[in-house]
Design an enzyme around this catalytic site. Structure first.
Site, short mmCIF file in Angstrom:
data_model
loop_
_atom_site.label_atom_id
_atom_site.label_comp_id
_atom_site.label_asym_id
_atom_site.label_seq_id
_atom_site.Cartn_x
_atom_site.Cartn_y
_atom_site.Cartn_z
N ARG A 99 62.10 14.19 26.28
CA ARG A 99 62.71 13.01 25.68
C ARG A 99 64.09 12.81 26.30
NH1 ARG A 99 63.23 13.79 19.43
NH2 ARG A 99 61.00 13.31 19.41
N ARG A 168 71.46 13.76 17.96
CA ARG A 168 70.45 13.20 18.85
C ARG A 168 70.98 11.97 19.57
NH1 ARG A 168 65.29 14.77 17.20
NH2 ARG A 168 65.34 16.88 16.34
N LYS A 232 68.47 18.70 12.59
CA LYS A 232 68.72 17.55 13.47
C LYS A 232 69.76 16.62 12.85
CE LYS A 232 64.49 16.13 13.48
NZ LYS A 232 63.18 15.40 13.42
N LYS A 234 71.35 12.55 13.16
CA LYS A 234 71.09 11.25 13.78
C LYS A 234 72.17 10.23 13.43
CE LYS A 234 66.14 11.95 13.87
NZ LYS A 234 64.82 11.47 13.41
N CYS A 455 53.68 5.90 14.77
CA CYS A 455 54.23 7.06 15.47
C CYS A 455 53.20 7.59 16.46
CB CYS A 455 54.59 8.15 14.47
SG CYS A 455 53.11 8.91 13.76
N CYS A 461 51.00 15.40 18.82
CA CYS A 461 51.92 15.87 17.79
C CYS A 461 51.32 17.01 16.98
CB CYS A 461 52.30 14.74 16.86
SG CYS A 461 53.41 15.35 15.59
N CYS A 500 51.95 11.57 9.37
CA CYS A 500 52.33 12.58 8.38
C CYS A 500 53.60 12.10 7.69
CB CYS A 500 52.53 13.94 9.05
SG CYS A 500 54.20 14.21 9.68
N CYS A 504 58.17 9.34 11.25
CA CYS A 504 58.78 9.04 12.56
C CYS A 504 58.81 7.56 12.91
CB CYS A 504 58.08 9.83 13.64
SG CYS A 504 58.33 11.60 13.43
C1 SRM Z 1 58.59 9.86 19.28
C2 SRM Z 1 58.96 9.70 17.79
C3 SRM Z 1 58.03 8.76 17.05
C4 SRM Z 1 57.67 7.52 17.83
O1 SRM Z 1 56.50 7.14 17.70
O2 SRM Z 1 58.52 6.92 18.51
C5 SRM Z 1 58.94 11.01 17.04
C6 SRM Z 1 58.04 11.97 17.30
C7 SRM Z 1 58.07 13.23 16.72
N1 SRM Z 1 58.88 13.62 15.74
FE1 SRM Z 1 60.05 12.41 14.69
N2 SRM Z 1 59.90 11.07 16.08
C8 SRM Z 1 60.67 9.97 16.19
C9 SRM Z 1 61.53 9.46 15.28
C10 SRM Z 1 61.70 9.99 14.01
C11 SRM Z 1 62.24 9.28 12.90
C12 SRM Z 1 62.72 7.84 12.88
C13 SRM Z 1 64.19 7.69 13.13
O3 SRM Z 1 64.87 8.70 13.37
O4 SRM Z 1 64.67 6.56 13.05
C14 SRM Z 1 62.19 10.14 11.81
C15 SRM Z 1 62.56 9.82 10.35
C16 SRM Z 1 64.03 9.78 10.12
C17 SRM Z 1 64.53 11.14 9.77
O5 SRM Z 1 64.91 11.87 10.70
O6 SRM Z 1 64.50 11.50 8.59
C18 SRM Z 1 61.62 11.37 12.31
C19 SRM Z 1 61.40 12.50 11.57
C20 SRM Z 1 60.85 13.67 12.07
C21 SRM Z 1 60.76 14.91 11.34
C22 SRM Z 1 61.28 15.15 9.92
C23 SRM Z 1 62.72 15.50 9.95
C24 SRM Z 1 63.16 16.02 8.60
O7 SRM Z 1 64.24 15.67 8.17
O8 SRM Z 1 62.39 16.78 8.00
C25 SRM Z 1 60.12 15.83 12.19
C26 SRM Z 1 59.74 17.27 11.86
C27 SRM Z 1 60.91 18.19 11.93
O9 SRM Z 1 61.96 17.83 12.45
O10 SRM Z 1 60.74 19.32 11.44
C28 SRM Z 1 59.86 15.11 13.41
C29 SRM Z 1 59.23 15.68 14.54
C30 SRM Z 1 58.70 14.96 15.55
C31 SRM Z 1 57.87 15.57 16.68
C32 SRM Z 1 58.81 16.05 17.74
C33 SRM Z 1 56.88 16.66 16.22
C34 SRM Z 1 57.41 18.09 16.39
O11 SRM Z 1 58.45 18.40 15.74
O12 SRM Z 1 56.80 18.85 17.14
C35 SRM Z 1 57.10 14.32 17.15
C36 SRM Z 1 56.66 14.34 18.59
C37 SRM Z 1 55.34 13.61 18.72
C38 SRM Z 1 54.98 13.39 20.14
O13 SRM Z 1 53.93 13.96 20.59
O14 SRM Z 1 55.70 12.67 20.84
N3 SRM Z 1 60.31 13.82 13.32
N4 SRM Z 1 61.32 11.25 13.66
C39 SRM Z 1 60.40 9.26 17.52
C40 SRM Z 1 61.33 9.77 18.59
C41 SRM Z 1 62.76 9.43 18.27
C42 SRM Z 1 63.70 9.80 19.38
O15 SRM Z 1 63.63 9.16 20.45
O16 SRM Z 1 64.45 10.76 19.20
S1 SF4 Z 2 55.29 11.19 11.75
FE1 SF4 Z 2 54.32 13.12 11.76
S2 SF4 Z 2 52.55 12.77 12.94
FE2 SF4 Z 2 53.84 11.10 13.40
S3 SF4 Z 2 54.95 11.78 15.15
FE3 SF4 Z 2 56.16 12.27 13.44
S4 SF4 Z 2 55.67 14.33 13.01
FE4 SF4 Z 2 54.05 13.56 14.32
#
Ligand code: SRM
Ligand code: SF4
Ligand SMILES: Cc1cc2nc3c(=O)[nH]c(=O)nc-3n(C[C@H](O)[C@H](O)[C@H](O)COP(=O)(O)OP(=O)(O)OC[C@H]3O[C@@H](n4cnc5c(N)ncnc54)[C@H](O)[C@@H]3O)c2cc1C
Ligand SMILES: Cc1cc2nc3c(=O)[nH]c(=O)nc-3n(C[C@H](O)[C@H](O)[C@H](O)COP(=O)(O)O)c2cc1C
Lengths: 581, 564
Positions: A99, A168, A232, A234, A455, A461, A500, A504
């Protein structure tokens, strides 16, 4: 207000040494495992080099996986292939996702050409625009990681700290329509991003073969120390009235306050975060609380910096599920937080200023900014850029990039803006868009499709419970007729799906949200508002496609019959008490 | 003198024996007489006759070696001092000095000498006749299921005579059940030596005709999976076979005799318009044409020698080439069914295909595993598959597979405390999976180092998860892998060996055994050259010294190859 010089920025960081470690709220004994890994990692180096040299597995050690995130990469495996490969006595098909760090989501055409080539050479080839304004490549096998990072480096791109317990990518409203201010605000994204980068040279040593620094003191990190953050972190900056970045979903949200075309400063909101965990009542989605206002750049940066140090010192380091700033904030309260900021920054935040959001969606098609430049926003379904049977988008964009006449900007709705095109170049770009039917593709996409996000989820994922980006397009094809049937085809409804409850694609901040619970099963969420100031709630649990469609059919029917003039679907859902207030 | 009964018996016996057999009996009887006349006390040194002989052997799988040593032991018991030499150790220039020279040699490939005998064999065709005092005899090992039965033995026997040597005993050819024939040959040979080794003129070789003693098994297939993942250029099948009470050892192979596809046979019989159920005589049994063509005779890629015979039958010019029978019949049709029957008589038997056993009797109790790489080749841009590997790849669970054991005494694990280095790219991994599993199951204390190679890491890493767990548990001390097509410049096992040169040499110096298995050309050649270079560089030796070093390892049984 004028921009501060770099030196002032450095000074500001240097001054800030107030971080009483005794106030750390997690007692050392029950630190989570990751905390120990971070501290023992020797500046995020760990045993990454050894892991990369291991020839018999495509994976890296578990601890190194945690550290890898700080380098901008996640270990994944093709979940579709697990069973069959096990039968074949092959390990899981491991690969890495990388990323990029793109403050404000900006690439020059030259950089796009580089990314295009790298994606083709080393990854699945798909360039994935994320919901946070940057891009990801998937499917890098071990041997391709280093070449990829080096190639990015040559294009002046890197992936440092785009994942992991650290700040981030910093977001900023994408579309430069309000040009003078946009440019001014945009610079903040980069400044904040740079200010909060880690100091370790590990990335340069491991991936770019730069020589090891003799004295670790040189990379001492007053902000992150050896602990980094509990979780993390943001940050997003928004220029009202378009809340395209979903500013309140972030740990820190900065809301630009503009009075007669002048940037006055920023409202500061903290404690946003959407993720929940099924069956864990202690976890919840939360929008950020606007706690104050700062005018000068110096104050804004200082405030941001100290909010980070407070989270560093007070965030929960034993339970990662409760480690985000939102939980720290709710534990100590806003007043305590304001005091703490005052103590550390040496000034108090002012009263927040009024602001309004009118929309969150992208302005598709051509827009012109005050400076006369043109910007074309095109629809990329779920941010996936590739050539498929429908459209040769990847080739088209390469052609555009080759002209060197348009910049590339990514939106938090997973879309792309070909930007900063002069009046005289507009024709030639348009010609290309027409040649590959990019404009037709964007125009013909339905309103609901253009307002939707999914997502990544399967197959990469590891946390996915249900399909998202591979499924939503077909589901929407079944929802479109329902909307038409109820004469709602042109209704702006924000619809989002995640595989899930991590959210995301910010499904908790949608008017219609789908949150995966198991293969083919989703919770249906309703009641989120249109501009991102109210979250949705669960309306139905664990329902499959048939139930989803019949529910929506029914809801649309009522909505089309009973909605007031201009009433949005999310607000209507609340008025109808479809979900509890 | 003989009583009725005995006389009758003798007459019957002589009556229905071939001239060959009568000659043999003659030799045999003279031996018996000799034994009864001047009974040599088993141990006492020979009073009269020869007391010094040389026994050379050329072997691939150890049978000839075993016989050579048995023969030497018998000779010593009879007071004859016997020197035993493997042909790759034999100084060909000594030949002219030899007096009593016994050669025990097998045939490999398509009538070719064993690798270890190649040098000697070629030498026989290069030198002029200068073997004035050489008295020789040849014991040939072979397998009647190959078209050129005991060809190498024949050649050696013939050449030695051409070079002026005189034959002590006629050439003795042995099928796979060679013990009896070999033993009587020993007895006769020893007797002749006691009579001062006066040579028998007879050139005509001896074979004791009897059905091949090969024990074949028909067992159920338990599993058949393609180990390569999607996107691979390869198909490599892991086949598990039920094997209760089949005694095999790590290092052995199995032989499979493939069947020809019915569709082709029907096109053939259709083409010549012959009734496929019609029975014909073959190796003195009556058998239907269809069965003959399906199970016995090779109809694919006929050797030039067969094509030539075909040309003679139909009396037409046919350019020297290899070609399938069906194409041959299409392009150069037979005039009538009679001609076709003649054609059948010139066809050669379907040759067995060998597959190294990949399982361990200890670890995979009651099972036998093999790995089969689907063999493919392209004939004017049409992709075709190898007969047997294709047939095996299609085996379904519960199907029955017919096979026989092909023991390999030349490819045995050393004592449990010895270190071994295994180099087995591609299907060459097969015996090493057996070795490692065996050492794992028996808790052997020796260290184990594996070199493996294939095209792509993601799709072609055969037995990856097993290798990983053997590394974790420590059975494997070290593994190096080379995937040739993942990087710009191709990387093969020999490159990995070079990378590890120092350590590899340390292992050699501390007595490690080296095993090499897989394709002969170019793999085994490149690997062997690399091995030599490592010995040369790490041990700062000259080329020659390096070669000696490796030869010594061979002689000590510390360098073993099973390549194909
Ligand atoms: C690519 C992306 C979704 C998308 O379709 O675009 C994404 C994809 C993933 N997110 Fe996310 N997140 C993405 C935005 C978000 C958002 C939205 C936002 O930030 O506006 C959220 C919700 C906001 C928040 O942070 O609360 C989000 C909350 C999570 C979480 C839960 C964090 C938490 O507070 O518990 C995880 C899991 C974790 O971190 O343990 C996670 C984890 C992941 C992971 C890396 C799974 C992992 O931990 O192994 C996913 C990778 C999937 C893949 O194969 O690419 N992602 N993730 C977004 C990339 C953002 C970026 O460029 O950095
Ligand atoms: S929402 Fe859940 S399933 Fe979708 S990319 Fe984020 S961690 Fe993976
Ligand atoms: C000691 C030993 C151990 C072995 N161990 C293994 C093992 O563990 N695993 C394994 O997979 N193999 C092993 N082999 C090789 C195996 O025995 C076979 O040689 C291999 O499977 C090919 O046999 P086939 O019948 O499939 O191909 P064949 O039909 O015999 O064809 C083989 C080759 O002949 C040529 N050919 C055949 N027909 C034609 C035609 N019509 N026109 C032109 N060219 C033609 C092609 O080059 C083809 O590649 C071993 C061999 C030996 C000697
Ligand atoms: C690949 C292969 C090819 C063979 N080709 C022939 C052959 O052409 N003619 C023959 O008579 N025997 C042939 N044989 C049979 C061997 O000669 C027979 O197994 C003999 O016992 C081996 O003796 P050794 O262990 O001393 O090498 C072949 C065996 C193998 C494994």
């Amino acid at each position: 207000m004028k921009c501060g010089s770099e030196t002032r920025l450095q000074k500001l960081i240097a001054d800030s040494h107030f971080h009483p470690s005794h106030t750390t709220m997690t007692d050392k004994n029950n630190l989570s495992h990751i905390e120990k890994v971070k501290q023992a990692s020797d500046g995020l180096r760990g045993t990454i080099i050894q892991s990369m040299q291991n020839e018999v597995t495509g994976a890296i050690s578990e601890d190194d996986q945690a550290l890898f995130k700080f380098h901008g990469m996640y270990q994944q495996d093709d979940r579709d292939r697990r069973e069959e490969r096990a039968e074949k006595k092959l390990e899981r098909l491991y690969s890495f996702m990388i990323r990029l760090r793109l403050s404000g989501g900006f690439l020059t055409p030259e950089q796009w050409i580089a990314v295009h080539a790298i994606a083709g050479e080393n990854s699945t080839g798909v360039i994935r625009i994320t919901t946070r304004q940057t891009i990801q490549l998937h499917g890098l096998i071990k041997s391709k990681v280093k070449p990829t990072i080096n190639a990015f480096n040559e294009a002046k791109l890197h992936s440092i700290a785009t994942c992991g317990d650290i700040n981030r990518n910093v977001l900023c409203t994408s579309n430069p329509i309000q040009s003078p201010i946009h440019d001014q605000v945009f610079k903040y994204a980069t400044k904040i991003s740079d200010m909060l980068l880690p100091k370790t040279r590990a990335y340069y040593e491991i991936w770019l073969d730069q020589e090891k620094i003799a004295d670790r003191k040189e990379e001492e990190d007053p902000l992150y120390q050896d602990r980094y953050l509990p979780r993390k972190f943001k940050i997003a900056i928004v220029i009202p009235p378009n809340n395209d970045v979903d500013v309140l979903a972030n740990d820190i949200g900065l809301i630009a306050i503009i009075e007669n075309n002048e940037l006055k400063g920023f409202n500061i909101a903290i404690g946003g975060g959407l993720s929940t965990t099924h069956g864990n009542p202690d976890t919840y989605a939360r929008l950020a609380t606007v706690i104050g206002f700062a005018d000068t750049e110096e104050k804004v940066l200082k405030a941001v910096y100290e909010i980070v140090t407070i989270q560093r010192d007070y965030g929960n380091r034993s339970d990662r599920k409760l480690a985000r700033l939102k939980y720290t904030l709710d534990k100590y309260g806003v007043d305590w937080f304001l005091k703490e900021i005052k103590n550390r920054a040496g000034f108090a935040l002012e009263e927040p200023k009024p602001y309004i959001f009118t929309t969150r969606t992208d302005f598709y098609g051509w827009t012109q900014s005050q400076d006369g430049l043109w910007h074309y926003t095109l629809f990329t379904e779920n941010g996936r850029i590739l050539d498929d049977e429908k459209i040769a988008l990847k080739t088209a964009l390469l052609e555009v990039a080759k002209t060197g006449k348009a910049n590339f900007r990514f939106t938090c709705n997973q879309n792309l803006i070909l930007s900063d095109i002069t009046q005289s170049d507009k024709e030639s770009i348009l010609a290309l868009l027409e040649k590959f039917n990019v404009d037709g593709h964007t125009d013909s996409a339905s309103v609901v499709r253009k307002n939707s996000m999914a997502c990544v989820s399967f197959n990469t994922c590891p946390l996915a419970l249900a399909e998202a980006q591979r499924y939503l397009p077909s589901l929407i094809s079944k929802i479109e007729p329902l909307l038409e049937k109820h004469a709602l085809a042109n209704e702006d409804i924000i619809l989002r799906m995640t595989g899930c409850p991590n959210g995301c694609a910010r499904s908790f901040a949608a008017e219609i949200g789908f949150v995966g619970t198991a293969n083919g099963k989703y919770n249906l969420h309703l009641g989120g508002d249109h501009v991102g100031k109210r979250l949705n709630k669960i309306y139905r649990e664990n329902i499959e496609e048939d139930a989803i469609l019949s529910e929506l059919d029914n809801l649309f029917d009522i909505f089309s019959k009973e909605k007031n003039e201009g009433e949005k679907f999310g607000d209507f859902s609340m008025r109808k008490n479809w979900v509890a207030n | 003198m003989l009583g009725e009964v005995k006389l009758k018996a003798l007459q019957d016996l002589v009556g229905n024996s071939t001239p060959d057999e009568i000659i043999w009996m003659n030799g045999y009887l003279s031996a018996v007489i000799a034994q009864t006349v001047n009974k040599p006390a088993e141990t006492s040194p020979a009073k009269s006759g020869v007391n010094k002989i040389t026994i050379v052997y050329g072997t691939e799988t150890g049978n000839s070696k075993k016989l050579a040593t048995t023969f030497a032991a018998k000779a010593k018991k009879n007071g004859i001092n016997a020197k035993v030499v493997s042909l790759d150790q034999y100084r060909v220039t000594d030949l002219s000095k030899e007096e009593y020279f016994f050669s025990i040699i097998s045939t490999q490939g398509d009538g070719e000498p064993p690798a270890a005998a190649k040098k000697f064999y070629d030498h026989l065709y290069q030198i002029g006749s200068e073997m004035g005092k050489l008295k020789f005899s040849v014991l040939a090992l072979g397998d009647t299921s190959y078209p050129l039965f005991c060809k190498t033995g024949e050649d050696v026997d013939e050449q030695l005579q051409k070079l002026g040597g005189s034959r002590i005993l006629p050439l003795q050819k042995c099928d796979v059940d060679y013990e009896e024939d070999a033993n009587s040959w020993f007895t006769i040979a020893l007797q002749t030596l006691h009579q001062n080794g006066s040579a028998v003129g007879a050139a005509s070789p001896i074979t004791t005709k009897k059905s091949s003693g090969k024990k074949t098994f028909a067992r159920k297939v338990l599993t058949n999976i393609n180990l390569n993942d999607l996107g691979s250029n390869k198909e490599t099948y892991h086949i598990e076979i039920e094997a209760e009470n089949i005694d095999y050892l790590p290092g052995d192979s199995i032989g499979v005799i493939p069947e020809n596809p019915l569709s082709i046979i029907e096109s053939i019989t259709g083409l010549v318009g012959i009734d496929k159920e019609k029975t014909v005589g073959y190796k003195n049994e009556q058998i239907s044409i269809i069965e003959l063509l399906q199970k016995k005779l090779n109809i694919f890629y006929l050797p030039e020698r067969v094509v030539k015979k075909y040309a003679d039958i139909i009396q037409q010019e046919i350019p020297a080439t290899r070609i399938d029978l069906l194409d041959l019949l299409r392009i150069y049709p037979v005039k009538n069914q009679a001609q076709f029957k003649d054609v059948i008589t010139i066809l050669e038997p379907i040759t067995p295909r060998l597959y190294s056993i990949a399982s361990s009797p200890e670890a995979h109790n009651g099972e036998l595993h093999i790995i089969v790489a689907k063999n493919y080749f392209d004939i004017n841009n049409e992709i075709k598959y190898g007969l047997t590997s294709d047939f095996l790849s299609h085996l379904k669970v519960e199907n029955t597979l017919n096979f026989y054991l092909h023991p390999n005494a030349q490819f045995r694990m050393p004592e449990e405390d010895k270190d071994i280095i295994m180099i087995g790219p591609g299907t060459g991994i097969a015996p090493f999976r057996s070795f490692i599993a065996q050492r794992d199951a028996t808790g052997a204390s020796g260290k184990n180092w594996l070199f493996f190679g294939e095209q792509h890491f993601s799709t072609d890493f055969l037995y990856q998860t097993e290798i990983q767990s053997w590394l974790e548990t420590g059975v494997l001390s070290k593994v190096n892998v080379a995937f040739s097509r993942d990087t710009k410049e191709k990387v093969y096992v020999q490159h990995k060996m070079k990378k590890e040169a120092r350590l590899l040499y340390e292992w050699l110096e501390s007595g490690a055994y080296v095993f090499l298995c897989g394709t002969k050309d170019p793999m085994s050649i490149d690997v062997e050259n690399t091995l030599l270079r490592i010995i040369e560089e790490q041990g700062s030796r000259s080329k020659e010294e390096a070669i000696q070093y490796l030869d010594q390892m061979k002689e000590d049984g510390r360098y073993m190859k099973d390549v194909y």
